[in-house]
Scaffold this active site. Sequence first.
Site, PDB file in Angstrom:
ATOM      1  N   HIS A 114      83.052 -23.738  68.695  1.00 41.50           N
ATOM      2  CA  HIS A 114      82.448 -23.197  69.913  1.00 41.50           C
ATOM      3  C   HIS A 114      83.299 -22.049  70.466  1.00 41.50           C
ATOM      4  O   HIS A 114      83.027 -21.536  71.545  1.00 41.50           O
ATOM      5  CB  HIS A 114      82.323 -24.330  70.943  1.00 41.50           C
ATOM      6  CG  HIS A 114      81.404 -24.030  72.075  1.00 41.50           C
ATOM      7  ND1 HIS A 114      81.842 -23.886  73.374  1.00 41.50           N
ATOM      8  CD2 HIS A 114      80.061 -23.842  72.112  1.00 41.50           C
ATOM      9  CE1 HIS A 114      80.815 -23.638  74.157  1.00 41.50           C
ATOM     10  NE2 HIS A 114      79.724 -23.595  73.431  1.00 41.50           N
ATOM     11  N   LYS A 116      84.931 -18.351  71.031  1.00 40.38           N
ATOM     12  CA  LYS A 116      84.297 -17.038  71.157  1.00 40.38           C
ATOM     13  C   LYS A 116      85.371 -15.998  71.416  1.00 40.38           C
ATOM     14  O   LYS A 116      85.790 -15.802  72.554  1.00 40.38           O
ATOM     15  CB  LYS A 116      83.286 -17.054  72.299  1.00 40.38           C
ATOM     16  CG  LYS A 116      82.113 -17.995  72.058  1.00 40.38           C
ATOM     17  CD  LYS A 116      81.765 -18.777  73.276  1.00 40.38           C
ATOM     18  CE  LYS A 116      80.597 -19.723  72.953  1.00 40.38           C
ATOM     19  NZ  LYS A 116      80.296 -20.617  74.072  1.00 40.38           N
ATOM     20  N   ASP A 121      93.055  -5.319  65.144  1.00 38.95           N
ATOM     21  CA  ASP A 121      94.346  -4.713  64.784  1.00 38.95           C
ATOM     22  C   ASP A 121      95.545  -5.457  65.370  1.00 38.95           C
ATOM     23  O   ASP A 121      96.629  -4.858  65.509  1.00 38.95           O
ATOM     24  CB  ASP A 121      94.401  -3.247  65.241  1.00 38.95           C
ATOM     25  CG  ASP A 121      93.435  -2.361  64.473  1.00 38.95           C
ATOM     26  OD1 ASP A 121      92.934  -2.806  63.417  1.00 38.95           O
ATOM     27  OD2 ASP A 121      93.175  -1.230  64.923  1.00 38.95           O
ATOM     28  N   HIS A 285      76.782 -18.934  82.977  1.00 37.08           N
ATOM     29  CA  HIS A 285      77.298 -19.412  81.694  1.00 37.08           C
ATOM     30  C   HIS A 285      78.824 -19.329  81.610  1.00 37.08           C
ATOM     31  O   HIS A 285      79.408 -19.639  80.573  1.00 37.08           O
ATOM     32  CB  HIS A 285      76.659 -18.581  80.567  1.00 37.08           C
ATOM     33  CG  HIS A 285      76.819 -19.157  79.201  1.00 37.08           C
ATOM     34  ND1 HIS A 285      77.719 -18.663  78.285  1.00 37.08           N
ATOM     35  CD2 HIS A 285      76.201 -20.192  78.588  1.00 37.08           C
ATOM     36  CE1 HIS A 285      77.637 -19.349  77.161  1.00 37.08           C
ATOM     37  NE2 HIS A 285      76.733 -20.291  77.314  1.00 37.08           N
ATOM     38  N   LYS A 287      82.925 -19.930  81.953  1.00 31.48           N
ATOM     39  CA  LYS A 287      83.858 -21.058  81.840  1.00 31.48           C
ATOM     40  C   LYS A 287      85.198 -20.580  82.401  1.00 31.48           C
ATOM     41  O   LYS A 287      86.019 -20.012  81.679  1.00 31.48           O
ATOM     42  CB  LYS A 287      84.027 -21.516  80.395  1.00 31.48           C
ATOM     43  CG  LYS A 287      82.692 -21.891  79.698  1.00 31.48           C
ATOM     44  CD  LYS A 287      82.210 -20.779  78.836  1.00 31.48           C
ATOM     45  CE  LYS A 287      81.070 -21.178  77.918  1.00 31.48           C
ATOM     46  NZ  LYS A 287      79.878 -21.694  78.542  1.00 31.48           N
ATOM     47  N   ASP A 292      95.441 -22.383  92.170  1.00 29.19           N
ATOM     48  CA  ASP A 292      96.487 -21.598  92.831  1.00 29.19           C
ATOM     49  C   ASP A 292      96.623 -20.243  92.133  1.00 29.19           C
ATOM     50  O   ASP A 292      95.662 -19.502  92.087  1.00 29.19           O
ATOM     51  CB  ASP A 292      97.793 -22.392  92.870  1.00 29.19           C
ATOM     52  CG  ASP A 292      97.650 -23.683  93.681  1.00 29.19           C
ATOM     53  OD1 ASP A 292      96.794 -23.711  94.591  1.00 29.19           O
ATOM     54  OD2 ASP A 292      98.375 -24.659  93.397  1.00 29.19           O
TER      55      ASP A 292
END
Length: 353
Positions: A114, A116, A121, A285, A287, A292
Site C-alpha cells: 500500500h 506510495k 536519482d 484521502h 493520511k 505537537d
Amino acid sequence: MADYGFPVRTGNRFRLLVDGPVFYPQMLAAIRGATSHVLMEMYLVESGDIASRFCAACIDAVRRGVTVQLLLDAFGSRLLGRQDRERLRQGGVQLVFYNPLRLRQLRRNLQRTHRKYLVVDAAVAYVGGSGISDDFTGACGWRETMLEVRGPVVVDWQMLFARSWPDWSALPLPAAGAPCSMPEGQRGRVVWTARGSTQLEIKRVLINRVRNARACVWLASAYFVPSRKLRRTLRRAALRGVDVRLLVPGPVTDHPAVRFASRRFYTRLLRDGVRIFEYRQRFMHSKVALVDQWSSIGSSNLDRWNLRWNLEASQEVDDAGFAAQVTQMLRVDFEHSGEIDYLAWQRRSVLHR
C-alpha cells in the site's frame, strides 16, 4: 535507534504538496529531469490522463539512458490497462507487479503493498497517500497530501525500495548513492510496516507520540477503524487536556461501509473530549498525523486492515517550522468540514444508530 528500521537523520528539507494539481506536476518534472534512475512503489495505478503522462515521462527517461523501475501492486493496479502496460514494457521500463493474484491462494492475495512513493536519482522523493489516478485531479478530485523530500532520508526511501524489489524481480538495482545533507536542514525518519512484522513501527510510534503529547494531536485518515489501544490512547490524551482532533471523510467516500464502521467509535471518543470533523464536498484521502511539533505523512490509514496485511511507509518530520505548516493546512481542512457535536450525536435517529 536499534528498535527502528531507519535512524533519525538531520539535514533534510520537506515541502508540503496539497492536491493532485500541485504534486503531479512536481513528480513529473522530477522524472523528466532524471539522469540516473527512477524508482516507484505504488498501490493505486489506473489508466487515464495522469497515468498516460507518467508513462510518457518514464519512457522518455529510458530513452535518455535512465533506469526506470516500477513496482506496482497487482491488485491496486488492476485498472492499468493492457495497452499502457505494453507501452511501458516496449519503452524499456522495468515493470514489475507485487504479489500477482492467484485463484488458489486467497489468504496470500490479501497481502498488498500500500506504499506510495517515488525516488529520483537518490536526490528527491515524493511520499504520501496518492496513487497515479485521475481521481486526484479536477475540481472534485480527492483531497490528498504529498511530501517532497530532499536530503539524507531520500537514501532510506531508496533502501526501502531495495527491500521489496528483489522479491519480485531478478533485475539489478541502481546504487543507493551517498546521503546529501543540507545546512540548517530538518530532522526526519522513514517509518515502515511490513506484513507480519513484530515491529509495527507506524502504529507503535504514533501511540508513543500521543501518550507524550503536550498540546495537540490532530489526525487525518481516509479510513478510521483504529485498534482499541489507539482509541484508548486518544481518549486519555483528550482527558488530560490535549487538543485531540480527527479529520475523516464525510458523505463523499469511495467506501461508505468503512465510514459507517468508523462511526461506531464516535460516542466514547466524543464523550471523552475528542473532536471529530467530517470533510465535506470531496473525498478526504489524506493520511496525516500531527503531534505537537512532530508530524507524519505517508500511506497508512488508521485501520487494522492496513497494519495487518499491507506494506506501509511514512515520513516523519520533527521540526517546529514544518509543524506550523501542517497546522495551517489542517486548519483549512477543518474549515471545510462539519464538526460532530456530542449532544446532537446522542440524539441521532434510530436509522443512523
